[in-house]
Enzyme design. Structure first.
Site, mmCIF file in Angstrom:
data_model
loop_
_atom_site.group_PDB
_atom_site.id
_atom_site.type_symbol
_atom_site.label_atom_id
_atom_site.label_comp_id
_atom_site.label_asym_id
_atom_site.label_seq_id
_atom_site.Cartn_x
_atom_site.Cartn_y
_atom_site.Cartn_z
ATOM 1 N N CYS A 45 0.896 -1.292 -0.193
ATOM 2 C CA CYS A 45 0.170 0.107 0.085
ATOM 3 C C CYS A 45 0.834 1.102 -0.006
ATOM 4 O O CYS A 45 0.524 2.186 -0.652
ATOM 5 C CB CYS A 45 -0.848 0.068 1.178
ATOM 6 S SG CYS A 45 -0.171 -0.087 2.858
ATOM 7 N N ASP A 167 -7.863 5.238 -1.119
ATOM 8 C CA ASP A 167 -7.496 4.014 -0.322
ATOM 9 C C ASP A 167 -6.880 3.054 -1.512
ATOM 10 O O ASP A 167 -7.391 2.787 -2.580
ATOM 11 C CB ASP A 167 -8.620 3.110 0.179
ATOM 12 C CG ASP A 167 -8.249 1.903 1.022
ATOM 13 O OD1 ASP A 167 -7.239 1.600 0.833
ATOM 14 O OD2 ASP A 167 -9.251 1.640 2.028
ATOM 15 N N HIS A 169 -5.950 -0.031 -1.156
ATOM 16 C CA HIS A 169 -6.138 -1.486 -1.051
ATOM 17 C C HIS A 169 -6.878 -2.178 -1.826
ATOM 18 O O HIS A 169 -7.287 -3.480 -1.477
ATOM 19 C CB HIS A 169 -6.566 -1.486 0.463
ATOM 20 C CG HIS A 169 -5.386 -1.088 1.469
ATOM 21 N ND1 HIS A 169 -5.145 0.193 1.756
ATOM 22 C CD2 HIS A 169 -4.360 -1.809 2.186
ATOM 23 C CE1 HIS A 169 -4.282 0.245 2.561
ATOM 24 N NE2 HIS A 169 -3.487 -0.842 2.941
#
Length: 218
Positions: A45, A167, A169
């Site tokens: 990440c 994000d 992810h």
């Protein structure tokens, strides 16, 4: 397949009342788990957030380093020990700032938020950053080790405050920004809910480097 561009566009403001809202300037690409065919789930990440920062402000893949290049650079500059290449070791904001300078990306300025403080004390800094033409802000911590990017801030009345979170992810092949928005991979989050008060945080705030400023003038 090139990552999607400016995936926050089209989101509604998080508050209907009188607010101060500021978003990043320029354009970026959304880098996430597996977007280049490498399965980096569970460790990549920070690298993906760094790649998003490197794609700013043009929103183009040129000059965005791959994960192997990032690891090689950190090892070569002595920040990481021999054997870091090919590992699944994480990176954070400090490593990201080193790589931004190494690869000629935007300028990265580090800011440390002590444990227990949260991001409420940084809202004015973030607002000034985005209102002044700044780019995406990388965020990472210790108890909360999930790297993410901030794309904007919205400050309402009283203690009401939101940040626009990107994000990295996500796993898969997103077809459109609206798909990511509907699933919450990019969206407004209330500051107190988005960040763990038991974690310290580092921020890496991006702005145009002197070389990028010159290209803009040219």
């Amino acid at each position: 397949m090139e990552p999607l561009r400016d995936v926050h566009v089209g989101l509604s403001p998080p508050s209907r009342g009188p607010v101060r809202l500021a978003l990043l300037s320029g354009h970026y690409l959304y880098y996430h788990y597996g977007c280049d065919g490498l399965d980096d789930r569970g460790w990549g990440c920070g690298y993906r957030t760094l790649q998003t920062l490197c794609s700013w402000p043009e929103g183009q893949p040129a000059g965005v380093p791959g994960l192997a290049a990032v690891q090689a650079a950190l090892e070569d500059m002595g920040d990481k020990p021999p054997g870091f290449r090919g590992s699944r070791d994480w990176i954070g904001c400090v490593e990201a700032s080193l790589c931004l300078a190494h690869f000629g990306g935007p300028q990265g300025r580090l800011c440390h938020v002590p444990r227990g403080v949260g991001l409420h004390g940084e809202l004015e800094r973030l607002y000034s950053h985005f209102a002044g033409g700044g780019g995406p802000v990388m965020v990472g911590g210790d108890a909360d080790a999930r790297s993410k990017a901030l794309l904007g801030v919205c400050v309402g009345s009283g203690t009401e405050a939101y940040v626009l979170v990107l994000d990295p992810h996500y796993w898969g092949t997103p077809k459109s920004p609206s798909e990511l928005q509907a699933a919450g991979w990019v969206g407004w989050q209330e500051v107190s809910a988005a960040f763990d008060p038991n974690s310290f945080y580092n921020l890496c705030l991006t702005s145009l480097s002197s070389q990028q400023q010159q290209r803009t003038l040219d």
